[in-house]
Design an enzyme around this catalytic site. Sequence first.
Site, PDB file in Angstrom:
ATOM      1  N   ASP A   1       0.974  -1.678  12.364  1.00  0.00           N
ATOM      2  CA  ASP A   1       1.326  -2.385  11.398  1.00  0.00           C
ATOM      3  C   ASP A   1       2.028  -3.491  11.134  1.00  0.00           C
ATOM      4  O   ASP A   1       2.740  -4.213  11.786  1.00  0.00           O
ATOM      5  CB  ASP A   1       2.385  -1.248  10.158  1.00  0.00           C
ATOM      6  CG  ASP A   1       3.006  -1.905   8.628  1.00  0.00           C
ATOM      7  OD1 ASP A   1       3.475  -3.108   8.827  1.00  0.00           O
ATOM      8  OD2 ASP A   1       2.895  -0.484   8.279  1.00  0.00           O
TER       9      ASP A   1
ATOM     10  N   THR B   1      -0.480   7.594  -0.914  1.00  0.00           N
ATOM     11  CA  THR B   1      -2.233   7.323  -1.697  1.00  0.00           C
ATOM     12  C   THR B   1      -2.737   6.330  -1.061  1.00  0.00           C
ATOM     13  O   THR B   1      -4.161   6.658  -1.453  1.00  0.00           O
ATOM     14  CB  THR B   1      -1.853   7.392  -3.087  1.00  0.00           C
ATOM     15  OG1 THR B   1      -1.195   5.866  -3.343  1.00  0.00           O
ATOM     16  CG2 THR B   1      -0.909   8.331  -3.662  1.00  0.00           C
TER      17      THR B   1
ATOM     18  N   ASP C   1       4.875  -4.621   9.331  1.00  0.00           N
ATOM     19  CA  ASP C   1       6.432  -4.466  10.522  1.00  0.00           C
ATOM     20  C   ASP C   1       6.417  -4.864  11.848  1.00  0.00           C
ATOM     21  O   ASP C   1       7.413  -5.657  12.135  1.00  0.00           O
ATOM     22  CB  ASP C   1       6.167  -3.141  10.820  1.00  0.00           C
ATOM     23  CG  ASP C   1       6.453  -2.090   9.005  1.00  0.00           C
ATOM     24  OD1 ASP C   1       7.449  -2.541   8.846  1.00  0.00           O
ATOM     25  OD2 ASP C   1       6.282  -0.779   9.669  1.00  0.00           O
TER      26      ASP C   1
ATOM     27  N   ARG D   1       0.857  -1.490  -0.602  1.00  0.00           N
ATOM     28  CA  ARG D   1       0.160  -0.204   0.249  1.00  0.00           C
ATOM     29  C   ARG D   1       0.792   1.434  -0.309  1.00  0.00           C
ATOM     30  O   ARG D   1       1.413   1.244   0.675  1.00  0.00           O
ATOM     31  CB  ARG D   1      -0.259  -0.026   1.120  1.00  0.00           C
ATOM     32  CG  ARG D   1      -2.193   0.968   1.491  1.00  0.00           C
ATOM     33  CD  ARG D   1      -3.192  -0.145   2.333  1.00  0.00           C
ATOM     34  NE  ARG D   1      -2.037   0.727   3.681  1.00  0.00           N
ATOM     35  CZ  ARG D   1      -3.444   1.635   4.599  1.00  0.00           C
ATOM     36  NH1 ARG D   1      -4.591   0.894   4.744  1.00  0.00           N
ATOM     37  NH2 ARG D   1      -2.195   2.046   5.612  1.00  0.00           N
TER      38      ARG D   1
HETATM   39  C1  PRP Z   1      -1.532  -3.912   4.933  1.00  0.00           C
HETATM   40  C2  PRP Z   1      -2.133  -5.081   5.614  1.00  0.00           C
HETATM   41  C3  PRP Z   1      -3.014  -5.265   4.204  1.00  0.00           C
HETATM   42  C4  PRP Z   1      -3.034  -3.999   3.454  1.00  0.00           C
HETATM   43  C5  PRP Z   1      -4.166  -3.354   4.707  1.00  0.00           C
HETATM   44  O1  PRP Z   1      -0.295  -4.478   4.121  1.00  0.00           O
HETATM   45  O2  PRP Z   1      -1.139  -6.828   5.880  1.00  0.00           O
HETATM   46  O3  PRP Z   1      -2.625  -6.046   2.893  1.00  0.00           O
HETATM   47  O4  PRP Z   1      -1.730  -3.012   4.629  1.00  0.00           O
HETATM   48  O5  PRP Z   1      -4.387  -1.629   3.381  1.00  0.00           O
HETATM   49  P1  PRP Z   1      -6.073  -1.376   2.776  1.00  0.00           P
HETATM   50  O6  PRP Z   1      -7.103  -2.410   3.284  1.00  0.00           O
HETATM   51  O7  PRP Z   1      -5.939  -0.226   3.093  1.00  0.00           O
HETATM   52  O8  PRP Z   1      -5.905  -2.509   1.787  1.00  0.00           O
HETATM   53  P2  PRP Z   1       1.046  -3.204   3.452  1.00  0.00           P
HETATM   54  O9  PRP Z   1       0.779  -2.605   2.233  1.00  0.00           O
HETATM   55  O10 PRP Z   1       1.738  -2.219   4.231  1.00  0.00           O
HETATM   56  O11 PRP Z   1       2.244  -4.043   3.695  1.00  0.00           O
HETATM   57  P3  PRP Z   1       3.571  -5.301   3.921  1.00  0.00           P
HETATM   58  O12 PRP Z   1       2.451  -6.781   4.394  1.00  0.00           O
HETATM   59  O13 PRP Z   1       4.247  -5.837   3.201  1.00  0.00           O
HETATM   60  O14 PRP Z   1       3.349  -4.639   5.220  1.00  0.00           O
HETATM   61  N1  URA Z   2      -1.946  -1.399   7.591  1.00  0.00           N
HETATM   62  C1  URA Z   2      -1.727  -2.396   8.507  1.00  0.00           C
HETATM   63  O1  URA Z   2      -0.242  -3.130   8.590  1.00  0.00           O
HETATM   64  N2  URA Z   2      -2.327  -2.064   9.933  1.00  0.00           N
HETATM   65  C2  URA Z   2      -3.580  -1.046   9.391  1.00  0.00           C
HETATM   66  O2  URA Z   2      -3.512  -0.711  10.842  1.00  0.00           O
HETATM   67  C3  URA Z   2      -3.815  -0.595   8.368  1.00  0.00           C
HETATM   68  C4  URA Z   2      -3.171  -0.713   7.076  1.00  0.00           C
END
Ligand code: PRP
Ligand code: URA
Length: 209
Positions: A200, A108, A203, A104
């Site tokens: 997150d 944006t 993370d 994500r």
């Molecule tokens: C996080 C989470 C979802 C997404 C949710 O991933 O694991 O995939 O955000 O957000 P949304 O519903 O607004 O799309 P992230 O993009 O942080 O990637 P990661 O899993 O690599 O940390």
């Molecule tokens: N992705 C995450 O990992 N945490 C949130 O709260 C939203 C999106």
Amino acid sequence: MSKFTVIDHPLIQHKLRILRDKNTSTKDFRELVNEIATLMAYEVSRDMQLEDVEIDTPVAHTTVKQLTGKKVAVVPILRAGLGMVDGVVKLIPAARIGHIGMYRDEKTLEPHEYFIKLPEDIEKREVIVVDPMLATGGSAKDAIAALKKRGARYIKLMVLVAAPEGVKAVQAADPDVDIFAAALDDHLNDKGYIVPGLGDAGDRLFGTK
Ligand code: PRP
Ligand code: URA
């Protein structure tokens, strides 16, 4: 309209409480995500089909049930979804694993697909998409669209924490996809984080940032 189910078993709620705590270590976070995924998979698989078979026990001939019907594919949305795979596979060991890489954009909030690899017979399988967080719903919607484009027809979405905004977005885009969550939280903040949420997920799982 698809079904939205909160699986509020006491064990799940208790483990989720520890997961949300900002002082929980990466090691404990990782273990708890998997444990909750196992407990949720029990409920998510409740509608699996059974058939009658005849067997001999040491005592008598009898008719018992065994699983039949569609085979399963577990598809984590990378990265954070990876943390739930082992937990689901513990209950469904024959499941195939697909991967969808999605991140994500922090400004944006738009999702970007960077990787996809699915089992060849994805169109015949029941697909359980796993991701700890359903925030705006953008990542889940794009992952589901990528699956449908490749023929997947029977899809469920399993998340730990959902925001109302994300549930609404997925239900509107994919009325055929049932959603399961361990909790429905209050709202998204201006950075797109779920409140109260758990931060997150990627993370915290991988010890980055
Ligand atoms: C996080 C989470 C979802 C997404 C949710 O991933 O694991 O995939 O955000 O957000 P949304 O519903 O607004 O799309 P992230 O993009 O942080 O990637 P990661 O899993 O690599 O940390
Ligand atoms: N992705 C995450 O990992 N945490 C949130 O709260 C939203 C999106």
